[in-house]
Design a protein around this motif. Structure first.
Motif, mmCIF file in Angstrom:
data_model
loop_
_atom_site.group_PDB
_atom_site.id
_atom_site.type_symbol
_atom_site.label_atom_id
_atom_site.label_comp_id
_atom_site.label_asym_id
_atom_site.label_seq_id
_atom_site.Cartn_x
_atom_site.Cartn_y
_atom_site.Cartn_z
ATOM 1 N N SER A 1 -3.053 -8.356 0.740
ATOM 2 C CA SER A 1 -1.722 -7.129 1.410
ATOM 3 C C SER A 1 -2.214 -5.373 1.557
ATOM 4 O O SER A 1 -1.527 -5.176 2.189
ATOM 5 N N GLY A 2 -3.754 -5.415 2.524
ATOM 6 C CA GLY A 2 -3.267 -4.024 2.205
ATOM 7 C C GLY A 2 -3.341 -4.516 3.858
ATOM 8 O O GLY A 2 -3.198 -2.659 4.111
ATOM 9 N N CYS A 3 -3.789 -4.911 5.112
ATOM 10 C CA CYS A 3 -3.174 -4.804 6.140
ATOM 11 C C CYS A 3 -1.417 -4.873 5.992
ATOM 12 O O CYS A 3 -1.739 -3.147 6.605
ATOM 13 N N HIS A 4 -1.114 -5.062 5.527
ATOM 14 C CA HIS A 4 0.435 -4.650 5.525
ATOM 15 C C HIS A 4 1.053 -3.394 5.036
ATOM 16 O O HIS A 4 1.654 -2.665 5.172
ATOM 17 N N MET A 5 0.134 -3.729 4.083
ATOM 18 C CA MET A 5 0.264 -1.748 3.175
ATOM 19 C C MET A 5 0.006 -0.809 4.524
ATOM 20 O O MET A 5 0.550 0.053 4.845
ATOM 21 N N SER A 6 -1.066 -1.094 4.708
ATOM 22 C CA SER A 6 -1.264 -0.280 6.143
ATOM 23 C C SER A 6 -0.748 -0.311 7.336
ATOM 24 O O SER A 6 -0.286 1.302 8.046
ATOM 25 N N PHE A 7 -0.033 -1.305 7.232
ATOM 26 C CA PHE A 7 0.972 -1.075 8.811
ATOM 27 C C PHE A 7 2.704 -0.483 8.366
ATOM 28 O O PHE A 7 2.607 0.738 8.990
ATOM 29 N N THR B 1 -6.740 0.707 10.588
ATOM 30 C CA THR B 1 -5.806 2.497 9.787
ATOM 31 C C THR B 1 -4.424 2.628 10.679
ATOM 32 O O THR B 1 -4.246 1.807 11.527
ATOM 33 N N PRO B 2 -3.842 3.050 9.853
ATOM 34 C CA PRO B 2 -2.005 3.113 10.803
ATOM 35 C C PRO B 2 -2.282 3.342 11.857
ATOM 36 O O PRO B 2 -1.776 3.179 13.128
ATOM 37 N N ILE C 1 -8.779 -6.237 -4.719
ATOM 38 C CA ILE C 1 -8.066 -7.441 -5.326
ATOM 39 C C ILE C 1 -6.334 -7.181 -4.580
ATOM 40 O O ILE C 1 -5.986 -8.740 -5.249
ATOM 41 N N CYS C 2 -6.019 -6.030 -4.290
ATOM 42 C CA CYS C 2 -4.581 -5.706 -4.172
ATOM 43 C C CYS C 2 -4.552 -5.011 -3.168
ATOM 44 O O CYS C 2 -5.011 -3.247 -3.410
ATOM 45 N N GLY C 3 -4.167 -5.054 -2.595
ATOM 46 C CA GLY C 3 -3.443 -3.674 -1.203
ATOM 47 C C GLY C 3 -2.482 -2.074 -1.498
ATOM 48 O O GLY C 3 -2.187 -1.237 -0.534
ATOM 49 N N ILE C 4 -1.920 -3.064 -2.516
ATOM 50 C CA ILE C 4 -0.455 -2.506 -3.201
ATOM 51 C C ILE C 4 -1.066 -1.158 -3.983
ATOM 52 O O ILE C 4 -0.957 0.131 -4.587
ATOM 53 N N ARG D 1 -9.409 7.883 2.307
ATOM 54 C CA ARG D 1 -8.411 7.484 2.550
ATOM 55 C C ARG D 1 -7.749 6.549 2.284
ATOM 56 O O ARG D 1 -7.371 6.764 0.872
ATOM 57 N N ARG D 2 -6.705 5.357 2.663
ATOM 58 C CA ARG D 2 -5.373 5.425 1.522
ATOM 59 C C ARG D 2 -5.383 3.878 0.916
ATOM 60 O O ARG D 2 -4.800 4.156 -0.738
ATOM 61 N N ILE D 3 -6.338 3.529 1.220
ATOM 62 C CA ILE D 3 -6.033 2.205 0.810
ATOM 63 C C ILE D 3 -7.780 1.794 0.849
ATOM 64 O O ILE D 3 -8.352 2.112 1.996
#
Ligand code: SF4
Lengths: 178, 478
Positions: free
Chosen positions: A14-20, A151-152, B63-66, B163-165
């Motif tokens: 879900s990191g790609c979605h969070m970057s969105f 990246t965003p 494991i988790c992007g959140i 970086r953020r993620i």
């Protein structure tokens, strides 16, 4: 009519979605330009038939991912392989050196206490494919967006290009993995 | 022929088929069971074997992007344990700040981006609009503020980690980069706005409490155990501290448990019908040992919060529990989450104003000194454990992770059962039932990418299936 955009989450983090979502205030601008017709952050249940652009995060890791990938291809004009998992398999494919049985055995038998039970009710849960694969091994994709996550700015660039009717040709600064 | 029926609730889109709910009826048509099936499995515990211990923070944050920063910090702490060293004071304070940035962004996401569409548009509003983009007509200012609050949390992470993620910033022994003066000053400019937005969210939620006063008692309202980290004096912890367990009557049944011995206290059961395990408190048995973690549990187990605004709000929260001293109703996870954002913002301000935060003494170095290490941290959704075995060169031999969302698995199943018992009317699947099950699951803000992959709202297909697998009723919402 605003272009219809879908975002899909297959075998990824879900990191790609969070970057969105990290496009921050630009999301408000985006809301005027696109219609988000399908996404993990929205409420529509079926992948619509006439999607203009689909951003697909994650590798194809189980039978439901595979089925979903085919639905996306059938129903979308443009499919963007969104991030390194979709593009190369990345972290999701790190399991490929083992068989699904080996990794399940580790998680549910060797690390179990009490009665070890392996999830096996495949009427309700999805069976793992022998290997997790990048999206383009399953369906044709129209462009790739690198990064774990992209990246965003990269996402904003790609979407803006697509909205302008161009296939995003990523400038060198955006061509990186990881 | 048995008359037993199963209702399947299949959220195909939001979780891309990664989770599904079935409600089982007995032959009298009463609810006998409800199951939350988790569909996703990626096998980290196996494929990390053979990697170097030093790579683990970078790998496990995927494991988790959140909540990657929580996995990062927990993994680095497991590494500290393997090196058997203490880390510099500044490094600990910086990691604390990262953890609170993670709480802020994740809790803001849960409230503004994911839950507020229900709250502001109503549970029965048009599903196509019921998302953050749908809120942009009519509630633009509210949503802009929410986006900015999440941005503040992400900027903490980006400023520290580059970086953020998936930043690789925290490592065994400390962190890689110090905090500069200019960056510190910039982050401080955010504080007034972040507090104001959190109060706006609190006001909005209190109106929701009034509006749904009749419904709220059915949202996962039952006694269970609660587990979370607390300081030695019982204060709310998020990075250090030890484990406390309270029961549903508010009694502390275990305190100052050593996180390194978590396997003595928590067992992990599994079932054939879900990839998500079912952790339980071992001294009681499976199911009896059901416990909740995360914001609600943390407020239930702590005695106080160290910052004034959050502590004042915690007292209001505590006043809602009657004479039990613990809140047993999962709807109040939302409230607890907002109180935690307030705490995070206040505490980040304190940390930024502490001169030691700018020191460049941020990393201790050592060789592999132990063959085993455990890291623990309070992730946004609850206490998180990483446990590694290594060889003399630091090559990973075995990995076990106890993930926050999994620890709420038994409670989530129980919540669905409670809602189904309350709202299922014979064999008819009503819109009202669907809405409430969605909202019931969302209380826990299940970070299903840690374990399953679900965010946002749950589009539903509910099927009533008889014993011969024939669909006898169906209702879907698009
Ligand atoms: S590419 Fe990276 S950020 Fe995106 S889903 Fe995969 S691991 Fe997560």
């Amino acid at each position: 009519m605003k272009p219809k955009v879908a975002t899909v989450w297959l075998g990824g983090c879900s990191g790609c979605h969070m970057s969105f979502l990290d496009m921050d205030e630009r999301l408000i601008e985006l809301a005027d330009k696109i219609e988000l017709v399908y996404s993990p952050i929205a409420d529509v249940k079926h992948f619509p038939k006439d999607v203009d652009v689909a951003l697909v995060e994650g590798a194809v890791s189980n039978v439901e991912n595979e089925e979903m990938a085919r639905i996306i291809r059938r129903s979308s004009k443009f499919v963007l392989s969104f991030g390194d998992c979709a593009t190369t398999g990345n972290v999701t494919a790190m399991r490929n050196q083992f068989s699904p049985d080996e990794i399940m055995h580790r998680a549910y038998v060797e690390l179990a206490d009490g009665d070890p039970t392996i999830p096996s009710e495949f009427t309700t849960i999805a069976k793992l494919l022998p290997q997790a694969k990048p999206l383009h091994e399953i369906i044709k994709v129209d462009a790739f967006l690198h990064g774990c996550p992209p990246t965003p700015d990269q996402i904003w660039f790609a979407i803006s290009e697509l909205l302008a009717g161009r296939t995003p040709e990523l400038p060198n600064v955006y061509l990186r993995y990881g | 022929m048995s008359l037993t029926k199963t209702i399947t609730i299949e959220p195909v889109t939001r979780i891309e088929g990664h989770a599904k709910i079935t409600i089982h009826l007995d032959d009298k048509g009463s609810v006998s069971d409800a199951r939350f099936h988790v569909n996703e499995f990626r096998g980290f515990e196996k494929f990390c074997e053979g990697r170097l211990m030093w790579e683990m923070p970078g790998i496990t944050s995927r494991i988790c992007g959140i909540c990657p920063a929580s996995h990062l910090v927990t993994s680095a702490k497991a590494g500290d344990d393997i090196l058997a060293i203490g880390i510099p004071e500044t490094a600990e304070k910086l990691r604390r700040m990262l953890t609170l940035g993670q709480w802020t962004q994740s809790h803001a996401l849960s409230f503004f981006h994911l839950s507020s569409p229900d709250f502001l548009l109503g549970f029965d509003s048009e599903p196509a609009k019921r998302n953050i983009f749908g809120l942009m007509d009519g509630h633009k200012d509210f949503i802009r503020r929410g986006i900015r609050l999440r941005k503040f949390g992400q900027e903490i992470i980006e400023t520290l980690g580059g970086r953020r993620i998936h930043t690789p910033w925290a490592v065994a022994g400390g962190v890689r980069e110090p905090l500069g003066v200019k960056e510190r000053d910039h982050l401080l400019t955010w504080i007034p706005e972040a507090k104001e937005t959190t109060f706006l969210a609190l006001d909005t939620l209190k109106k929701i409490h009034e509006k749904f006063a009749q419904d709220i008692p059915n949202y996962g309202n039952f006694r269970s155990l609660y587990v979370g980290l607390v300081g030695e004096d019982g204060r709310l912890e998020y990075y250090g501290g030890k484990l406390r367990v309270r029961d549903g009557n508010g009694n502390t049944i275990a305190d100052q448990l050593e996180p390194r011995e978590y396997q003595k206290y928590f067992g992990e059961h599994s079932e054939t019908w879900s990839y998500l395990k079912f952790p339980y408190y071992k001294p009681l048995s499976y199911k009896k040992g059901m416990y909740r973690v995360g914001p609600l549990a943390r407020l239930n187990v702590c005695d106080y919060i160290e910052t004034p605004l959050a502590e004042a709000e915690r007292k209001v929260f505590n006043g809602l529990t009657g004479n039990l001293d613990v809140m047993n109703n999962s709807f109040y996870y939302h409230y607890a989450r907002l109180i935690e954002i307030l705490f995070a913002v206040e505490k980040i301000e304190m940390l930024l104003n502490d001169p030691v935060i700018l020191s460049e003494d941020i990393r201790s170095k050592a060789m592999i000194n132990r063959r085993e290490g455990v890291g623990v941290c309070e992730a946004p959704r609850g206490v998180l454990f990483h446990h590694y075995h290594v060889d003399d060169d630091g090559v990973i031999q075995k990995v076990n992770m106890l993930i926050a969302t999994a620890q709420n698995n038994l409670a989530m199943n129980r919540t669905i059962r409670q809602l189904a018992m309350q709202y299922l009317d014979g064999a008819t699947i009503t819109e009202g039932l669907l809405n409430r099950i969605e909202a019931g699951i969302r209380c826990y803000d299940p970070c299903l990418s840690c374990s399953t992959h679900a965010i946002g709202q749950m589009p539903l297909l509910v099927q009533l299936v008889d014993a011969g697998n024939k669909v006898v009723a169906e209702r879907r919402r698009r």
